[in-house]
Scaffold this motif. Structure first.
Motif, PDB file in Angstrom:
ATOM      1  N   PRO A 140       0.810  -1.221   0.000  1.00 33.01           N
ATOM      2  CA  PRO A 140       0.000   0.000   0.000  1.00 33.01           C
ATOM      3  C   PRO A 140       0.844   1.272   0.000  1.00 33.01           C
ATOM      4  CG  PRO A 140      -0.954  -1.598   1.486  1.00 33.01           C
ATOM      5  CD  PRO A 140       0.379  -2.161   1.032  1.00 33.01           C
ATOM      6  N   ASP A 141       1.981   1.272   0.699  1.00 33.60           N
ATOM      7  CA  ASP A 141       2.856   2.454   0.677  1.00 33.60           C
ATOM      8  C   ASP A 141       3.405   2.692  -0.723  1.00 33.60           C
ATOM      9  OD1 ASP A 141       2.563   3.353   3.276  1.00 33.60           O
ATOM     10  OD2 ASP A 141       4.325   2.290   4.031  1.00 33.60           O
ATOM     11  N   ASP A 142       3.791   1.613  -1.421  1.00 35.54           N
ATOM     12  CA  ASP A 142       4.272   1.752  -2.797  1.00 35.54           C
ATOM     13  C   ASP A 142       3.184   2.342  -3.686  1.00 35.54           C
ATOM     14  OD1 ASP A 142       6.695   0.558  -2.077  1.00 35.54           O
ATOM     15  OD2 ASP A 142       6.073  -1.433  -2.776  1.00 35.54           O
ATOM     16  N   ARG A 143       1.951   1.884  -3.493  1.00 36.93           N
ATOM     17  CA  ARG A 143       0.836   2.384  -4.304  1.00 36.93           C
ATOM     18  C   ARG A 143       0.579   3.859  -4.008  1.00 36.93           C
ATOM     19  NH1 ARG A 143      -1.559  -3.283  -3.600  1.00 36.93           N
ATOM     20  NH2 ARG A 143      -1.929  -2.595  -1.484  1.00 36.93           N
ATOM     21  N   MET A 144       0.701   4.273  -2.752  1.00 40.79           N
ATOM     22  CA  MET A 144       0.506   5.682  -2.407  1.00 40.79           C
ATOM     23  C   MET A 144       1.601   6.534  -3.049  1.00 40.79           C
ATOM     24  SD  MET A 144      -1.209   8.102  -1.050  1.00 40.79           S
ATOM     25  CE  MET A 144      -2.338   7.494   0.178  1.00 40.79           C
ATOM     26  N   VAL A 145       2.828   6.089  -2.978  1.00 40.59           N
ATOM     27  CA  VAL A 145       3.933   6.832  -3.596  1.00 40.59           C
ATOM     28  C   VAL A 145       3.712   6.919  -5.101  1.00 40.59           C
ATOM     29  CG1 VAL A 145       6.404   6.792  -4.082  1.00 40.59           C
ATOM     30  CG2 VAL A 145       5.593   6.324  -1.769  1.00 40.59           C
ATOM     31  N   ALA A 146       3.311   5.819  -5.735  1.00 46.19           N
ATOM     32  CA  ALA A 146       3.057   5.819  -7.182  1.00 46.19           C
ATOM     33  C   ALA A 146       1.938   6.797  -7.531  1.00 46.19           C
ATOM     34  CB  ALA A 146       2.714   4.418  -7.658  1.00 46.19           C
ATOM     35  N   PHE A 147       0.877   6.830  -6.734  1.00 45.58           N
ATOM     36  CA  PHE A 147      -0.219   7.779  -6.958  1.00 45.58           C
ATOM     37  C   PHE A 147       0.286   9.213  -6.844  1.00 45.58           C
ATOM     38  CE2 PHE A 147      -3.262  10.480  -4.549  1.00 45.58           C
ATOM     39  CZ  PHE A 147      -4.105  10.806  -5.592  1.00 45.58           C
ATOM     40  N   LEU A 148       0.996   9.522  -5.772  1.00 46.10           N
ATOM     41  CA  LEU A 148       1.451  10.890  -5.541  1.00 46.10           C
ATOM     42  C   LEU A 148       2.486  11.350  -6.559  1.00 46.10           C
ATOM     43  CD1 LEU A 148       1.662  10.812  -1.650  1.00 46.10           C
ATOM     44  CD2 LEU A 148      -0.058  11.975  -3.050  1.00 46.10           C
ATOM     45  N   GLU A 149       3.296  10.422  -7.057  1.00 47.43           N
ATOM     46  CA  GLU A 149       4.342  10.795  -8.012  1.00 47.43           C
ATOM     47  C   GLU A 149       3.889  10.684  -9.464  1.00 47.43           C
ATOM     48  OE1 GLU A 149       7.761   8.461  -6.942  1.00 47.43           O
ATOM     49  OE2 GLU A 149       8.325   9.878  -5.363  1.00 47.43           O
ATOM     50  N   ASN A 150       2.685  10.197  -9.717  1.00 54.05           N
ATOM     51  CA  ASN A 150       2.182  10.045 -11.071  1.00 54.05           C
ATOM     52  C   ASN A 150       2.117  11.419 -11.737  1.00 54.05           C
ATOM     53  OD1 ASN A 150       0.703   9.540 -13.419  1.00 54.05           O
ATOM     54  ND2 ASN A 150      -0.671   8.115 -12.410  1.00 54.05           N
ATOM     55  N   PRO A 151       2.737  11.592 -12.902  1.00 53.27           N
ATOM     56  CA  PRO A 151       2.741  12.903 -13.550  1.00 53.27           C
ATOM     57  C   PRO A 151       1.399  13.266 -14.202  1.00 53.27           C
ATOM     58  CG  PRO A 151       3.892  11.319 -14.911  1.00 53.27           C
ATOM     59  CD  PRO A 151       3.545  10.617 -13.631  1.00 53.27           C
ATOM     60  N   THR A 152       0.496  12.299 -14.350  1.00 49.79           N
ATOM     61  CA  THR A 152      -0.796  12.573 -14.978  1.00 49.79           C
ATOM     62  C   THR A 152      -1.880  12.713 -13.914  1.00 49.79           C
ATOM     63  OG1 THR A 152      -1.371  10.229 -15.190  1.00 49.79           O
ATOM     64  CG2 THR A 152      -0.125  11.223 -17.006  1.00 49.79           C
ATOM     65  N   ASP A 153      -3.035  13.201 -14.321  1.00 48.88           N
ATOM     66  CA  ASP A 153      -4.178  13.260 -13.415  1.00 48.88           C
ATOM     67  C   ASP A 153      -4.570  11.836 -13.062  1.00 48.88           C
ATOM     68  OD1 ASP A 153      -4.110  15.983 -13.634  1.00 48.88           O
ATOM     69  OD2 ASP A 153      -5.819  16.136 -14.981  1.00 48.88           O
ATOM     70  N   SER A 154      -4.834  11.585 -11.783  1.00 51.60           N
ATOM     71  CA  SER A 154      -5.056  10.204 -11.358  1.00 51.60           C
ATOM     72  C   SER A 154      -5.942  10.137 -10.127  1.00 51.60           C
ATOM     73  CB  SER A 154      -3.711   9.524 -11.074  1.00 51.60           C
ATOM     74  OG  SER A 154      -2.975  10.252 -10.114  1.00 51.60           O
ATOM     75  N   TYR A 155      -6.281   8.916  -9.756  1.00 49.28           N
ATOM     76  CA  TYR A 155      -7.090   8.663  -8.563  1.00 49.28           C
ATOM     77  C   TYR A 155      -6.482   7.507  -7.787  1.00 49.28           C
ATOM     78  CZ  TYR A 155      -8.980   4.527 -10.885  1.00 49.28           C
ATOM     79  OH  TYR A 155      -9.105   3.313 -11.497  1.00 49.28           O
ATOM     80  N   ALA A 156      -6.838   7.444  -6.505  1.00 54.26           N
ATOM     81  CA  ALA A 156      -6.481   6.306  -5.663  1.00 54.26           C
ATOM     82  C   ALA A 156      -7.710   5.986  -4.816  1.00 54.26           C
ATOM     83  CB  ALA A 156      -5.291   6.624  -4.763  1.00 54.26           C
ATOM     84  N   ILE A 157      -7.973   4.693  -4.662  1.00 59.09           N
ATOM     85  CA  ILE A 157      -9.062   4.228  -3.814  1.00 59.09           C
ATOM     86  C   ILE A 157      -8.434   3.748  -2.512  1.00 59.09           C
ATOM     87  CG2 ILE A 157     -10.987   2.615  -3.560  1.00 59.09           C
ATOM     88  CD1 ILE A 157     -11.290   4.605  -5.924  1.00 59.09           C
ATOM     89  N   LEU A 158      -8.853   4.320  -1.382  1.00 56.57           N
ATOM     90  CA  LEU A 158      -8.356   3.932  -0.065  1.00 56.57           C
ATOM     91  C   LEU A 158      -9.488   3.276   0.718  1.00 56.57           C
ATOM     92  CD1 LEU A 158      -6.896   6.819  -0.896  1.00 56.57           C
ATOM     93  CD2 LEU A 158      -5.874   6.522   1.338  1.00 56.57           C
ATOM     94  N   GLN A 159      -9.163   2.162   1.350  1.00 61.80           N
ATOM     95  CA  GLN A 159     -10.138   1.474   2.191  1.00 61.80           C
ATOM     96  C   GLN A 159      -9.515   1.230   3.557  1.00 61.80           C
ATOM     97  OE1 GLN A 159     -11.337  -1.924  -0.243  1.00 61.80           O
ATOM     98  NE2 GLN A 159     -12.856  -0.650  -1.282  1.00 61.80           N
ATOM     99  N   LEU A 160     -10.378   1.127   4.564  1.00 60.18           N
ATOM    100  CA  LEU A 160      -9.895   0.886   5.924  1.00 60.18           C
ATOM    101  C   LEU A 160      -9.109  -0.419   5.976  1.00 60.18           C
ATOM    102  CD1 LEU A 160     -13.038   2.013   7.893  1.00 60.18           C
ATOM    103  CD2 LEU A 160     -10.757   2.992   8.147  1.00 60.18           C
ATOM    104  N   ARG A 161      -7.993  -0.369   6.667  1.00 59.12           N
ATOM    105  CA  ARG A 161      -7.149  -1.552   6.808  1.00 59.12           C
ATOM    106  C   ARG A 161      -7.829  -2.575   7.711  1.00 59.12           C
ATOM    107  NH1 ARG A 161      -1.712   0.741   8.983  1.00 59.12           N
ATOM    108  NH2 ARG A 161      -1.616  -1.430   9.554  1.00 59.12           N
ATOM    109  N   GLU A 162      -7.799  -3.819   7.293  1.00 60.03           N
ATOM    110  CA  GLU A 162      -8.416  -4.890   8.079  1.00 60.03           C
ATOM    111  C   GLU A 162      -7.542  -5.334   9.241  1.00 60.03           C
ATOM    112  OE1 GLU A 162      -9.698  -8.003   5.492  1.00 60.03           O
ATOM    113  OE2 GLU A 162     -11.025  -6.679   4.371  1.00 60.03           O
ATOM    114  N   ASP A 163      -6.252  -4.990   9.218  1.00 57.55           N
ATOM    115  CA  ASP A 163      -5.341  -5.418  10.279  1.00 57.55           C
ATOM    116  C   ASP A 163      -5.313  -4.455  11.468  1.00 57.55           C
ATOM    117  OD1 ASP A 163      -4.041  -3.379   8.886  1.00 57.55           O
ATOM    118  OD2 ASP A 163      -2.061  -4.294   9.052  1.00 57.55           O
ATOM    119  N   VAL A 164      -6.165  -3.456  11.468  1.00 56.91           N
ATOM    120  CA  VAL A 164      -6.270  -2.517  12.584  1.00 56.91           C
ATOM    121  C   VAL A 164      -7.570  -2.836  13.314  1.00 56.91           C
ATOM    122  CG1 VAL A 164      -6.452  -0.089  13.252  1.00 56.91           C
ATOM    123  CG2 VAL A 164      -4.967  -0.751  11.338  1.00 56.91           C
ATOM    124  N   ASP A 165      -7.442  -3.402  14.528  1.00 56.23           N
ATOM    125  CA  ASP A 165      -8.603  -3.893  15.262  1.00 56.23           C
ATOM    126  C   ASP A 165      -9.686  -2.845  15.477  1.00 56.23           C
ATOM    127  OD1 ASP A 165      -7.606  -6.462  15.450  1.00 56.23           O
ATOM    128  OD2 ASP A 165      -6.664  -6.114  17.402  1.00 56.23           O
TER     129      ASP A 165
END
Length: 153
Positions: free
Chosen positions: A15-40
């Motif tokens: 997920p961190d790699d995907r966030m970095v890729a989204f933020l560094e993408n030179p084109t207009d883009s989107y990211a879908i974020l969902q609540l982490r299942e490993d956080v009780d």
């Protein structure tokens, strides 16, 4: 809208790699974020509308979320139209390589348009803008530091 298949383009990423890729993408883009299942303590927040969070005196926090998908968007559409199109896409016609649950209340859609990032909470009806949810500079720095720690650099 153009989709990128994460495993094809970037390999098996975190997920961190995907966030970095989204933020560094030179084109207009989107990211879908969902609540982490490993956080009780995320369980009661899953599928909770924004008014529920307000009653609990809470705001969505980036550390509770992970990026589950990312893609490019066209510049010609307005923000509300893009959000609605993404909602339909990730409920009715989601990509074959999408592994999250259908887009629902408590998810967050991050949009990057002309270099500006905005985040939007999927609410019971429509979307709630979340100014300040994501500070791209801080998240990039944190992701890079965690990657360096992982590789002993």
């Amino acid at each position: 809208m153009k989709n990128e298949k994460w495993d094809d383009v970037h390999g098996n990423t975190t997920p961190d790699d995907r966030m970095v890729a989204f933020l560094e993408n030179p084109t207009d883009s989107y990211a879908i974020l969902q609540l982490r299942e490993d956080v009780d303590d995320n369980i009661p927040l899953m599928f909770a509308n924004y008014s529920y969070l307000q009653k609990k005196e809470m705001e969505p926090e980036i550390d509770r979320y992970e990026v589950v998908y990312h893609g490019s968007i066209s510049m010609s559409e307005d923000v509300n139209r893009q959000l609605e199109d993404l909602y339909v896409k990730f409920n009715i016609d989601h990509p074959d390589d999408f592994r999250g649950h259908s887009m629902s209340v408590s998810d967050i859609v991050a949009l990057k348009i002309a270099g500006e990032v905005s985040c939007h909470y999927v609410d019971s009806f429509g979307f709630k803008a979340l100014p300040g949810f994501l500070n791209p500079a801080d998240h990039l720095r944190n992701a890079e530091m965690s990657m360096e720690d992982d590789y002993g650099m």
